[in-house]
Write a protein that holds these residues in place. Structure first.
Motif, short mmCIF file in Angstrom:
data_model
loop_
_atom_site.label_atom_id
_atom_site.label_comp_id
_atom_site.label_asym_id
_atom_site.label_seq_id
_atom_site.Cartn_x
_atom_site.Cartn_y
_atom_site.Cartn_z
N THR A 439 22.29 28.13 33.00
CA THR A 439 23.08 27.40 34.09
C THR A 439 24.62 27.99 34.06
O THR A 439 25.28 28.17 34.84
N ILE A 483 20.49 26.79 42.83
CA ILE A 483 20.44 25.44 42.51
C ILE A 483 18.76 25.11 42.63
O ILE A 483 18.16 24.53 42.00
N LEU A 486 16.16 27.24 40.63
CA LEU A 486 16.50 26.69 39.26
C LEU A 486 15.97 25.31 39.25
O LEU A 486 15.37 25.01 37.99
N ASP A 487 15.72 24.28 39.95
CA ASP A 487 15.30 23.06 40.04
C ASP A 487 13.84 23.01 39.74
O ASP A 487 13.31 22.27 39.00
N TYR A 490 13.04 24.14 36.23
CA TYR A 490 13.43 23.33 35.25
C TYR A 490 12.21 22.21 35.33
O TYR A 490 11.83 21.51 34.25
N LYS A 518 18.50 19.55 35.72
CA LYS A 518 18.70 19.17 37.20
C LYS A 518 19.87 18.67 37.28
O LYS A 518 20.65 19.12 38.23
N ASN A 521 22.04 21.66 36.60
CA ASN A 521 22.24 22.69 37.61
C ASN A 521 22.92 22.24 38.86
O ASN A 521 23.51 23.28 39.37
N SER A 522 22.87 20.96 39.27
CA SER A 522 23.44 20.63 40.45
C SER A 522 24.92 20.42 40.53
O SER A 522 25.79 20.90 41.26
N THR A 524 27.33 21.44 37.46
CA THR A 524 28.06 22.32 36.81
C THR A 524 29.12 23.28 37.62
O THR A 524 30.12 23.54 37.44
#
Length: 872
Positions: A439, A483, A486-487, A490, A518, A521-522, A524
């Motif tokens: 991330t 995002i 990757l959600d 993850y 998550k 990820n959202s 950062t």
């Protein structure tokens, strides 16, 4: 209505509705639960029953079977192993079904269906089995004894009556939505949720042949059965749910929570109740947020700093934004950004941050009271959740296994020690750290993209305003796409890493892993924009570089708050429109279409679907995978609404609009698109409440730092009350700009063009509090810098403690249990004692008349007491 004298063996021709409904072939015994399994050779049927539709399905299945058979023939070893595995599954099914019949369940197989390759095991629970399971589960049902439910006072009762009259048009047209003035005393026992009782029998039934001992969850995980689900009840209840809950045209109405709980169970009912409370609480937050935004619009022309930036008479020359290719520029070019920043960075922002912190506390308290009220109405105040062994079927099929037969392996779960589990723990830790690092690498990649694209656009002589707008927008969109991707990654990774022993521990550990990944990820990229961008830059002549060639990016003159707002807006709206709504609508329909195409069902023969029985129709619906995805998207939205609300006051409004659609979207999905979930009891929303409370606490700290360090609120206050000659903000822009002598550029970093217009630049300005180049300490932090830093830290400490103190005071002021509910619970306990004492007194009189001793038939009298309560 069929005659009462008929028995199960009587010949009775069921109606067409019952033939297609959730009943056995006799049309009398109701299907309470369904297990499906794979049938290698489907039973032939009469071609007149389904026509070309069934022929197409058979041809599709035959092709797949021929492919599997030919591959097996090519490899005799694989063929024998495949046939052996199918024999093992058949043996296990037969043993499991024999054990189910010994438990008292009635079974009926249906392999000659209109869906080839799929066999259905229909299960019916007789009345005596339901009674036994109801007593095991200690479900409470109302008795004939009732008592009046009153408000705490006449004044509160009048207010409640007035509120009910005002909200009557918003109430759904169902009986459960009406205000109850009487309540029945409840006692453990129930006739409802028959599929829930059957599921309890199925989970307790084991296969014990040989050395293995497995239940339904393991059978599903190993492919012995392919799915297990209760059927949708196509009755007035489901139709009423669709008409009064799942239609978009009734978005303004309250939800029929009682009816939802009755059909789907308490766990699903609590989710929609929580979502309804959250959506209602967003209304005042949205109103205040819009007022704050309108205040920024109204005071735009009176904002002195933006007026000074937009005034061309100031003629301030700014230092280049990048090395070599970037030229000097005039501060007036940042006029549009400065005016837009004032919409979100004004004095009302502090008030809104305090309001949202108190709003989060009020939301928590309101939900706790609502939850306690529902527990009282649903008779869950004494319910205690039990740890149930066995997690998801997908996970239960993957434990460590031992081969018991070298030819036909029967798998057995091996109990692992701490030493055996250590590799799994280390794998989980390493994978979590790796994904967190991934991330951060993605964020760094987007930063490098912004730097590179800005340099490239500068080479094309694009105006500075267009360069900034292009870089901001494209970077935010790229962040959003990453995002979303990757959600999904993850979520799958967290499920793969979670293998606990019980349902509860599986769910909690999966939620924690998914939430950490998550959430980072959202947020950062947003954290980087809020607290790091523009602070790791250095100064002209001594810039900080990444990978030795990329100069760290700077904020616009008005600060990074505008870019933070853009990132929040695109991320929030994109996740809601794409991930939450489009995916929830599009992906289930796509999967359903693929399931139909896989079995040969085409659009021209969809009318033949009307001839499918209820259990066959439910087979094409999507499986229910739990409430975690629904909660997760709302938790992420709650974070967007509370964590950085100081920079985006319109976030509650966008969340409210999304949730109005989300409620009806989820309702339609549960009623029409998914198999009926197994009704599960729960008295709270579990670990989600802990996560919500943690986010609300962190939000206070985050907003304090956003106001203090990201916005210019503190520098403006310090200047106005310490350095301004007239107590206003006149001269603030010049005060926050430092000087730089262009001859001090490091070789190779100075602009290629030393001229700005027709004038050679000797001194440029940059946003920082540093001493001038002609002072005794050139380019060192100035006295103003340390004063402002002290003021920033002081504001964070004061803001955090004051807001948390106010939140704790509100938490203490509002009791968790409503007073009237507490009174009614005490009254109910008193009535229970009185009722049983009267029964005991009547029994004593009966014993005296019959000459019996009340001590002798104690067990019999206890049974009679239970029987009387159950009958009532």
């Amino acid at each position: 209505k069929k005659p009462e004298h008929l028995t199960i063996d009587n010949v009775w021709e069921p109606s067409q509705a019952r033939k297609l409904g959730p009943y056995f072939h006799d049309g009398r015994r109701r299907i309470d639960y369904v297990l499906t399994y794979t049938v290698q050779k489907p039973v032939s049927m009469s071609p007149t029953s389904s026509g070309s539709f069934v022929r197409g399905l058979r041809q599709s299945l035959s092709r797949s079977l021929r492919r599997s058979t030919s591959s097996a023939q090519d490899d005799p070893e694989n063929a024998s192993e495949l046939g052996c595995q199918e024999d093992v599954k058949r043996v296990r099914r037969e043993e499991f079904e024999d054990n189910l019949m010994e438990m008292g369940l009635e079974l009926e197989k249906d392999e000659g269906t209109k869906i080839p390759g799929v066999g259905f095991l229909k299960i019916h629970a007789p009345w005596d089995i339901l009674c036994r399971e109801a007593e095991f589960m200690k479900l409470k049902m109302p008795t004939k004894k009732v008592y009046e439910v009153k408000s705490a006072s006449n004044f509160m009762e009048k207010i409640s009556q007035f509120f009910n009259k005002m909200t009557k048009p918003l109430q759904p047209n169902v009986e459960d939505s009406k205000m109850e003035t009487i309540k029945h005393l409840s006692y453990p026992f129930s006739r409802e949720k028959q599929h829930l009782y059957v599921h309890g029998v199925l989970k307790r039934t084991k296969c014990v042949r040989g050395k293995h001992n497995v239940g339904l969850i393991s059978l599903l995980g190993n492919g012995v059965y392919t799915s297990a689900y209760p059927l949708h009840d196509v009755s007035n209840t489901s139709l009423l749910l669709y008409d009064e809950w799942a239609r978009y045209s009734i978005f303004y109405k309250y939800q029929p929570i009682g009816l939802i709980r009755k059909y789907f169970g308490e766990k699903v009912g609590l989710y929609f109740a929580w979502l309804g409370v959250y959506t209602q609480m967003l209304i005042p937050a949205s109103i205040v947020g819009v007022i704050v935004f309108l205040y920024g619009c109204a005071t735009l022309d009176d904002n002195i700093p933006s007026m000074e930036i937009c005034d061309p008479r100031n003629n301030i020359t700014m230092c280049p934004l990048c090395d070599r290719v970037c030229n000097y520029w005039k501060l007036v070019a940042a006029c549009g950004t400065a005016r837009a920043s004032h919409l979100f960075d004004n004095s009302a922002t502090v008030f809104f941050s305090i309001f949202m912190a108190l709003w989060a506390t009020m939301f928590m308290e309101h939900w706790k009271r609502r939850q306690m009220r529902l527990n009282y109405i649903w008779d869950l105040t004494t319910f205690e959740e039990e740890e149930v062994s066995g997690a998801s079927p997908k996970r239960r099929g993957k434990p460590k296994k031992k081969s018991l037969n070298p030819i036909c392996p029967l798998f057995q779960t091996v109990k692992l020690t701490c030493t055996d589990r250590m590799p799994a723990y280390m794998t989980t830790l390493v994978m979590m750290c790796f994904m967190i690092c991934a991330t951060f690498v993605v964020v760094l990649g987007v930063v490098l993209y912004r730097i590179a694209i800005m340099t490239a656009l500068q080479l094309t002589q694009t105006p500075a305003t267009n360069v900034r707008a292009t870089v901001k927008t494209t970077a935010a969109i790229i962040n959003l796409i990453i995002i979303i991707i990757l959600d999904e990654v993850y979520g799958a990774l967290a499920r793969w890493l979670t293998v606990p022993k019980t349902d509860k521990s599986f769910e909690e550990r999966l939620i924690i892993k998914s939430f950490i990944l998550k959430f980072l990820n959202s947020f950062t990229p947003i954290v980087y924009l809020a607290f790091f961008r523009g602070r790791l830059v250095g100064r002209p002549g001594s810039y900080i570089y990444v990978l030795s060639s990329f100069r760290m990016e700077e904020c616009a003159h008005a600060g990074c708050l505008m870019e933070l707002c853009i990132q929040l807006c695109i991320t929030m709206l994109g996740k809601q429109l794409i991930q939450n709504n489009l995916f929830e609508i599009g992906i289930p329909k796509l999967k359903k279409m693929l399931r139909r195409r896989k079995t040969g069902m085409d659009t021209q023969e969809e009318e033949l679907e009307k001839k499918l029985r209820r259990h066959e129709k439910d087979h094409f619906l999507g499986p229910f995978i739990g409430l975690s995805p629904e909660y997760m998207e709302m938790i992420m939205q709650f974070g967007m609404v509370t964590l950085f609300v100081a920079s985006f006051p319109l976030a509650p409004l966008f969340a409210l609009l999304n949730n109005v659609i989300e409620i009806r979207l989820d309702a339609k999905k549960f009623v029409k698109e998914l198999r009926r979930p197994l009704a599960a009891r729960a008295k709270n929303i579990g670990i989600w409440y802990t996560l919500l409370r943690g986010i609300s606490k962190v939000a206070v700290i985050v907003n304090a730092f956003v106001i203090s360090f990201t916005s210019d609120f503190i520098p403006r206050l310090v200047y106005q009350y310490m350095y301004s000659p007239d107590g206003t903000l006149h001269g603030f822009v010049d005060h926050q700009l430092s000087f730089f002598n262009v001859s001090h550029f490091r070789p190779g970093t100075e602009p290629l063009e030393p001229m700005l217009g027709n004038q050679k630049v000797e001194v440029c300005r940059y946003k920082d509090y540093r001493d001038s180049p002609w002072s005794d300490t050139p380019y060192d932090f100035s006295r103003e810098f340390w004063c402002i830093l002290a003021a920033r830290l002081a504001f964070v400490i004061v803001f955090q403690n004051v807001v948390m103190l106010m939140s704790d005071f509100v938490d203490w002021l509002i009791p968790d249990i409503p007073k009237e509910i507490n009174v009614q619970m005490q009254k109910e306990r008193t009535l229970f004692v009185e009722m049983f004492m009267k029964e005991e007194q009547g029994k004593r009189i009966l014993w005296n008349n019959q000459g019996e001793s009340p001590c002798q038939p104690r067990s019999r009298h206890l049974f009679l007491r239970h029987e009387n309560v159950h009958k009532s």
